[in-house]
Design a protein around this motif. Sequence first.
Motif, PDB file in Angstrom:
ATOM      1  N   VAL A 132      33.678  44.383  45.431  1.00  0.00           N
ATOM      2  CA  VAL A 132      35.031  44.070  44.958  1.00  0.00           C
ATOM      3  C   VAL A 132      35.180  44.569  43.517  1.00  0.00           C
ATOM      4  CG1 VAL A 132      36.529  42.180  44.208  1.00  0.00           C
ATOM      5  CG2 VAL A 132      35.492  42.127  46.477  1.00  0.00           C
ATOM      6  N   LYS A 133      36.349  45.186  43.218  1.00  0.00           N
ATOM      7  CA  LYS A 133      36.629  45.676  41.876  1.00  0.00           C
ATOM      8  C   LYS A 133      37.963  45.115  41.398  1.00  0.00           C
ATOM      9  CE  LYS A 133      34.046  49.993  42.321  1.00  0.00           C
ATOM     10  NZ  LYS A 133      34.073  51.477  42.170  1.00  0.00           N
ATOM     11  N   LEU A 134      37.918  44.360  40.324  1.00  0.00           N
ATOM     12  CA  LEU A 134      39.117  43.792  39.726  1.00  0.00           C
ATOM     13  C   LEU A 134      39.361  44.477  38.393  1.00  0.00           C
ATOM     14  CD1 LEU A 134      38.445  39.982  40.343  1.00  0.00           C
ATOM     15  CD2 LEU A 134      39.484  41.647  41.902  1.00  0.00           C
ATOM     16  N   SER A 135      40.530  45.070  38.229  1.00  0.00           N
ATOM     17  CA  SER A 135      40.883  45.685  36.960  1.00  0.00           C
ATOM     18  C   SER A 135      41.242  44.584  35.962  1.00  0.00           C
ATOM     19  CB  SER A 135      42.037  46.656  37.170  1.00  0.00           C
ATOM     20  OG  SER A 135      42.205  47.482  36.052  1.00  0.00           O
ATOM     21  N   SER A 136      41.863  44.945  34.859  1.00  0.00           N
ATOM     22  CA  SER A 136      42.144  43.948  33.823  1.00  0.00           C
ATOM     23  C   SER A 136      43.275  43.002  34.218  1.00  0.00           C
ATOM     24  CB  SER A 136      42.513  44.648  32.516  1.00  0.00           C
ATOM     25  OG  SER A 136      43.741  45.339  32.651  1.00  0.00           O
ATOM     26  N   HIS A 137      43.244  41.782  33.665  1.00  0.00           N
ATOM     27  CA  HIS A 137      44.331  40.809  33.788  1.00  0.00           C
ATOM     28  C   HIS A 137      44.652  40.442  35.237  1.00  0.00           C
ATOM     29  CE1 HIS A 137      44.925  42.717  29.832  1.00  0.00           C
ATOM     30  NE2 HIS A 137      45.341  41.533  29.437  1.00  0.00           N
ATOM     31  N   VAL A 138      43.645  40.371  36.077  1.00  0.00           N
ATOM     32  CA  VAL A 138      43.825  39.930  37.458  1.00  0.00           C
ATOM     33  C   VAL A 138      43.505  38.440  37.543  1.00  0.00           C
ATOM     34  CG1 VAL A 138      42.958  40.151  39.828  1.00  0.00           C
ATOM     35  CG2 VAL A 138      43.323  42.199  38.427  1.00  0.00           C
ATOM     36  N   VAL A 139      44.331  37.694  38.285  1.00  0.00           N
ATOM     37  CA  VAL A 139      44.097  36.268  38.499  1.00  0.00           C
ATOM     38  C   VAL A 139      43.758  36.033  39.965  1.00  0.00           C
ATOM     39  CG1 VAL A 139      45.098  33.957  38.433  1.00  0.00           C
ATOM     40  CG2 VAL A 139      45.649  35.613  36.627  1.00  0.00           C
ATOM     41  N   ILE A 140      42.615  35.416  40.221  1.00  0.00           N
ATOM     42  CA  ILE A 140      42.200  35.014  41.562  1.00  0.00           C
ATOM     43  C   ILE A 140      42.079  33.496  41.545  1.00  0.00           C
ATOM     44  CG2 ILE A 140      40.566  35.307  43.431  1.00  0.00           C
ATOM     45  CD1 ILE A 140      41.819  37.935  42.605  1.00  0.00           C
ATOM     46  N   ALA A 141      42.958  32.821  42.255  1.00  0.00           N
ATOM     47  CA  ALA A 141      43.013  31.359  42.203  1.00  0.00           C
ATOM     48  C   ALA A 141      41.944  30.733  43.101  1.00  0.00           C
ATOM     49  CB  ALA A 141      44.407  30.886  42.610  1.00  0.00           C
ATOM     50  N   ASP A 142      41.889  29.400  43.086  1.00  0.00           N
ATOM     51  CA  ASP A 142      40.969  28.668  43.955  1.00  0.00           C
ATOM     52  C   ASP A 142      41.244  28.994  45.431  1.00  0.00           C
ATOM     53  OD1 ASP A 142      40.102  27.488  41.625  1.00  0.00           O
ATOM     54  OD2 ASP A 142      41.001  25.525  42.037  1.00  0.00           O
ATOM     55  N   ASN A 143      40.218  28.855  46.248  1.00  0.00           N
ATOM     56  CA  ASN A 143      40.327  28.983  47.711  1.00  0.00           C
ATOM     57  C   ASN A 143      40.745  30.375  48.167  1.00  0.00           C
ATOM     58  OD1 ASN A 143      39.760  26.186  47.910  1.00  0.00           O
ATOM     59  ND2 ASN A 143      41.930  25.715  47.610  1.00  0.00           N
ATOM     60  N   CYS A 144      40.356  31.383  47.401  1.00  0.00           N
ATOM     61  CA  CYS A 144      40.648  32.763  47.792  1.00  0.00           C
ATOM     62  C   CYS A 144      39.348  33.504  48.102  1.00  0.00           C
ATOM     63  CB  CYS A 144      41.397  33.492  46.682  1.00  0.00           C
ATOM     64  SG  CYS A 144      43.061  32.857  46.394  1.00  0.00           S
ATOM     65  N   ILE A 145      39.405  34.354  49.110  1.00  0.00           N
ATOM     66  CA  ILE A 145      38.259  35.166  49.512  1.00  0.00           C
ATOM     67  C   ILE A 145      38.691  36.624  49.524  1.00  0.00           C
ATOM     68  CG2 ILE A 145      36.594  35.660  51.333  1.00  0.00           C
ATOM     69  CD1 ILE A 145      36.941  32.775  52.298  1.00  0.00           C
ATOM     70  N   LEU A 146      37.928  37.475  48.844  1.00  0.00           N
ATOM     71  CA  LEU A 146      38.188  38.915  48.844  1.00  0.00           C
ATOM     72  C   LEU A 146      37.029  39.612  49.534  1.00  0.00           C
ATOM     73  CD1 LEU A 146      40.203  37.917  46.651  1.00  0.00           C
ATOM     74  CD2 LEU A 146      39.826  40.097  45.479  1.00  0.00           C
ATOM     75  N   GLY A 147      37.343  40.407  50.572  1.00  0.00           N
ATOM     76  CA  GLY A 147      36.325  41.078  51.359  1.00  0.00           C
ATOM     77  C   GLY A 147      35.704  42.259  50.642  1.00  0.00           C
ATOM     78  N   GLU A 148      34.671  42.802  51.231  1.00  0.00           N
ATOM     79  CA  GLU A 148      33.893  43.886  50.633  1.00  0.00           C
ATOM     80  C   GLU A 148      34.756  45.081  50.254  1.00  0.00           C
ATOM     81  OE1 GLU A 148      30.802  44.951  53.302  1.00  0.00           O
ATOM     82  OE2 GLU A 148      29.853  42.972  53.261  1.00  0.00           O
ATOM     83  N   ASN A 149      34.485  45.609  49.068  1.00  0.00           N
ATOM     84  CA  ASN A 149      35.074  46.865  48.573  1.00  0.00           C
ATOM     85  C   ASN A 149      36.577  46.810  48.399  1.00  0.00           C
ATOM     86  OD1 ASN A 149      32.475  48.136  48.651  1.00  0.00           O
ATOM     87  ND2 ASN A 149      32.738  48.409  50.853  1.00  0.00           N
ATOM     88  N   THR A 150      37.125  45.624  48.267  1.00  0.00           N
ATOM     89  CA  THR A 150      38.556  45.500  47.987  1.00  0.00           C
ATOM     90  C   THR A 150      38.796  45.720  46.499  1.00  0.00           C
ATOM     91  OG1 THR A 150      39.225  44.154  49.870  1.00  0.00           O
ATOM     92  CG2 THR A 150      40.401  43.781  47.816  1.00  0.00           C
ATOM     93  N   VAL A 151      39.877  46.436  46.174  1.00  0.00           N
ATOM     94  CA  VAL A 151      40.225  46.788  44.802  1.00  0.00           C
ATOM     95  C   VAL A 151      41.557  46.140  44.445  1.00  0.00           C
ATOM     96  CG1 VAL A 151      40.807  48.691  43.243  1.00  0.00           C
ATOM     97  CG2 VAL A 151      38.981  48.965  44.934  1.00  0.00           C
ATOM     98  N   VAL A 152      41.623  45.543  43.252  1.00  0.00           N
ATOM     99  CA  VAL A 152      42.869  44.931  42.772  1.00  0.00           C
ATOM    100  C   VAL A 152      43.186  45.502  41.392  1.00  0.00           C
ATOM    101  CG1 VAL A 152      44.117  42.802  42.314  1.00  0.00           C
ATOM    102  CG2 VAL A 152      42.289  42.824  44.034  1.00  0.00           C
ATOM    103  N   GLU A 153      44.384  46.071  41.248  1.00  0.00           N
ATOM    104  CA  GLU A 153      44.810  46.694  40.005  1.00  0.00           C
ATOM    105  C   GLU A 153      45.376  45.652  39.025  1.00  0.00           C
ATOM    106  OE1 GLU A 153      45.173  50.793  39.552  1.00  0.00           O
ATOM    107  OE2 GLU A 153      43.298  49.785  40.085  1.00  0.00           O
ATOM    108  N   PRO A 154      45.677  46.068  37.768  1.00  0.00           N
ATOM    109  CA  PRO A 154      46.030  45.096  36.716  1.00  0.00           C
ATOM    110  C   PRO A 154      47.249  44.238  37.020  1.00  0.00           C
ATOM    111  CG  PRO A 154      45.528  47.231  35.748  1.00  0.00           C
ATOM    112  CD  PRO A 154      45.592  47.440  37.232  1.00  0.00           C
ATOM    113  N   HIS A 155      47.204  43.024  36.456  1.00  0.00           N
ATOM    114  CA  HIS A 155      48.325  42.083  36.440  1.00  0.00           C
ATOM    115  C   HIS A 155      48.753  41.628  37.830  1.00  0.00           C
ATOM    116  CE1 HIS A 155      48.850  42.607  32.122  1.00  0.00           C
ATOM    117  NE2 HIS A 155      48.724  43.917  32.315  1.00  0.00           N
TER     118      HIS A 155
END
Length: 314
Positions: A132-155
Amino acid sequence: MESFTTTHIKTSLTALGIPFESNEVELDHLRFKSFRRIEPHGIYYAEGRSHAGIRESLVLCTDTEGFDASNCLIRLSHPQLAFYKLMRHFHGKEGSAGVHPSAIVDPDAVIAPGVEIGPYCVIGKAELHAGVKLSSHVVIADNCILGENTVVEPHSTIGASGVAWVWDVETGERVVQPQIGGVVIGKNCFLGSDVSIVRGSVNEDTLVGDGTVIAHGTKVGHGCTIGAHNHFANNVSLAGNVSTGERCFFGSAAVVRPMISLAADTTVGAGAVVVSSVDVPHQLLMGVPARSTEPAKDKLSGVPKKNSNRTEQA
């Protein structure tokens, strides 16, 4: 910008397992370039488009007829696919795994090896799988699951609180329901910048299927179930509890009202407003309100073409 030789490209195609044939023209100082700005010493792909004006360049193509003799012509089955794979090979972002010092991570978060968490991210009691790759200023709240190799861009925010409320008829007070569900995002997904995914309301999760691409500014409401390999263009809005089949495509600024269900391979046109469910696959929805028609052509504008001789890859 890094430049390449014809030898670089041929060697990389071989490393990527892409069979090809080539003429003997040798070129150097090549760079990836767009058909919208044709220049010498480019790397292009020609697939159903005019190639007039291309000189002293490397061209990925299915048919070598009609090209200027100064070009290095590489004949292969799927030029656009090969072009994208080559760009990813040479220019894919290679971040460094680990947690940036400015990030805030809940001590109960489960972070797999190889996860990259960028500057100023906030991670609750979430589960982030390998790659998993999270760019800057990403918010992941409680009870969240991100699968393999998922990418999330800023904000972008995963697990935001939705707005569900009723009036108290005695006091006139607006009573807001706390939302205590979660979000489960599959493997190999891409979420652009300024994407919001609302968590489930009570005992359900908002689900995003494997391989889904969600472009910038899109909003997904609580309790939605998004099938595998969906594609969302920019600024799409799904209201709560929408369900989509596999391989649906949503054009820019499309809107889907609550509780709608869409069959597999549905295409929603740009700016369409979907107010009724569709249970027949391969429909094209257009207009306000959206009307259902069978697609009139194999290649819809803006929808990536599927190769019939290959399976969807996770």
